[in-house]
Scaffold this active site. Structure first.
Site: not given
Length: 494
Positions: A257-260, A272
């Site tokens: 997920s993008k916020r992981q 990131y």
RNA sequence: GCCCCCAUCGUCUAGUGGCCCAGGACGUGGCCCUCUCAAGGCCAAAACGGGGGUUCGAAACCCCCUGGGGGCACCA
């Protein structure tokens, strides 16, 4: 087939969020293919959705690529013959191609309002039909469409997908993918604001920029046949298409997920690229790790420097199945690359890390302690944990922590003072002679060497775990060591 | 719901019909080394999702099922 002819490849992210390892891995493969074949690696920014633009995202893309050593030959900042490289600066080009598609009969203007489309979709779902455009404007006579356009009516341009038959699109890793044309929707190609949607923009740019190999995420597989149809309608030859599998979350369950920032054994991790840098990972380790998530060379080689990758990378060895992100393996690679660093190199990379921790550690000091900590860290920031005491003025262990293993406070205090006396008369606190001396002392006191050394470690470093005792004392310096031992004895006396 | 993709140890993977009672790596467990922690060395446990075919022979080829993933916007 991996080409031997120069490949022109592009990494084409949207500046709509942070740069994560999925995108970076695509860029890596692009870069490797370009460098291997003596071709070009192009950076193109796909910023046609004004609403989703995130300030700073483009800068982060570039900073991430640079950190990893993925330098591009053409791009928004460096220019190039096929520019501009920002899609928002190419609106006229897309509009021209949309017009051409309409002239060719492969596309048509659509005047339907967003409200009508929403309602239409709702009704389709109620009828358990897949959502799709119902073709109202598709049936408009060209003369009527033109008249409405002349009147200034807002409209989009839609692709006129074939009513029957099938379309076959060929992916390098998966082979031919055939779908019924009836399942291909009349997608919007040009929005009413005059800007294109991916389906048009990417096809036009890839052709105009001479892209030979399109490496992109497998999220594009469902619209792959559409893309092929657009390219063919324009009469262009297709590039080689390669759809890269997505990354899964570390458990293998669900998409990454993008916020992981998942909490694995080693602590907080991030997907990131720049976070990885800030967490103390080496770019060469991240590159090696990423390269192996979806690609392999043979059944035993795992260590690849960038030059090796450039030489050995091949599209054929790409893996079509999704891979779960494995941060533990990143730690492993990072440990290996860290240990391979020279004292000077390690010290240089450690400088900013200690500075950020608020510790004054000059280059010379870091070079001196490098050999002692190199094998003990997996990420750069762990160095602060294990060697931070070198740069702190005071260590204040609790009296409780100063009591040796299986010892009383009094015995610990006595041992500390006895050791202090021996160290005071030693000429070299880091030498073998002192070590022998203290081993003898331990025996005299009826202690295991480990008990005495543990005691000294806590007194000198303030922590139960540290680099080897004698190298540590040598670096700390005789006077400081003696002072700390006396201080520890004092603490134990209270 | 519909469409598409994928399927070997917990994870990353090797494997392109016989070299595989499946190899490597991470992680895990044990032992060795050892002043702590590491690093290093040695050993171990651990997988072809299920069912049908094809074949003299299937982890490999085909079909079905199951599971996982992705997509179904005037986002990319």
């Amino acid at each position: 087939m991996t080409p031997t002819a120069p490949a022109r490849v592009r990494y084409a992210p949207s500046p709509t969020g942070r740069t994560h390892i999925g995108g970076v891995r695509t860029a890596l493969y692009d870069f490797l293919l370009a460098r291997q074949t003596g071709g070009q690696f192009i950076l193109r920014i796909e910023d046609t959705d004004v609403k989703r633009l995130v300030p700073g995202a483009e800068a982060e893309i570039m900073e991430s690529l640079r950190w990893l050593g993925l330098d591009w030959d053409e791009g928004p900042d460096v220019g190039g013959a096929a520019g501009p490289y920002r899609q928002s600066e190419r609106a006229a080009i897309y509009q021209e191609h949309a017009r051409r598609l309409v002239q060719l009969g492969a596309a048509y203007p659509c005047f339907c309002s967003p409200e009508r489309l929403a309602q239409m979709r709702q009704e389709q779902q109620k009828r358990k039909e897949p959502p799709h455009y119902d073709g109202l404007c598709r049936r408009l006579a060209p003369s009527e469409s033109q008249a409405r356009i002349d009147r200034g009516e807002k409209h989009v341009i839609r692709f006129r997908s074939p009513e029957d038959g099938t379309t076959t699109a060929v992916d390098l890793l998966r082979g031919p993918i055939t779908v019924e044309n009836s399942t291909i929707d009349d997608y919007v190609l040009l929005k009413s604001d005059g800007l294109p949607v991916y389906h048009l923009a990417a096809m036009v740019d890839d052709h105009l920029m001479g892209i030979t190999h399109v490496l992109r995420s497998s999220e594009w597989l469902p619209t792959f046949p559409l893309h092929v149809l657009v390219v063919r309608a324009l009469g262009w030859t297709e590039p080689t298409w390669v759809h890269l599998s997505v990354f899964l979350s570390p458990t293998g369950k669900g998409k990454m997920s993008k916020r992981q920032a998942v909490d694995t054994k080693g602590g907080a991790k991030s997907i990131y690229a720049l976070d990885l840098r800030d967490l103390g990972y080496l770019p060469e380790a991240v590159v090696n790790w990423l390269a192996l998530m979806g690609w392999s060379y043979d059944d035993r080689t795992e260590m690849f420097a960038m030059d090796d990758l450039i030489q050995k990378f091949s599209l054929e060895k790409l893996n079509a199945s999704p891979a779960a992100v494995n941060f533990t393996k990143l730690d492993h690679f990072n440990g290996i690359y860290t240990r391979a660093l020279s004292n000077e190199d390690l010290a240089a990379r450690l400088g900013p890390v200690f500075a950020q921790a608020g510790l004054k550690a000059d280059r010379e000091a870091l070079v001196r302690i490098a050999p002692s900590i190199r094998e003990r860290i997996r990420t750069l920031d762990e160095a602060v944990e294990i060697a931070g005491f070198f740069f702190r003025d005071k260590v204040e262990p609790s009296a409780e922590a100063l009591i040796g293993r299986n010892m009383t406070a009094e015995a610990s205090r006595a041992a500390l003072l006895a050791a202090e006396a021996r160290i005071a008369s030693a000429t070299d606190v880091g030498g073998k002679d002192l070590e022998q001396e203290l081993r003898s002392l331990a025996a005299e006191l009826g202690l295991e060497p480990g008990q005495l050394f543990g005691l000294l470690r806590m007194a000198v470093t303030g922590q139960p775990v540290s680099p080897p005792l004698f190298e540590t004392m040598e670096f700390v310096g005789k006077e400081t060591v003696l002072a700390r031992l006396r201080r520890a004895a004092e603490l134990l006396a209270q």
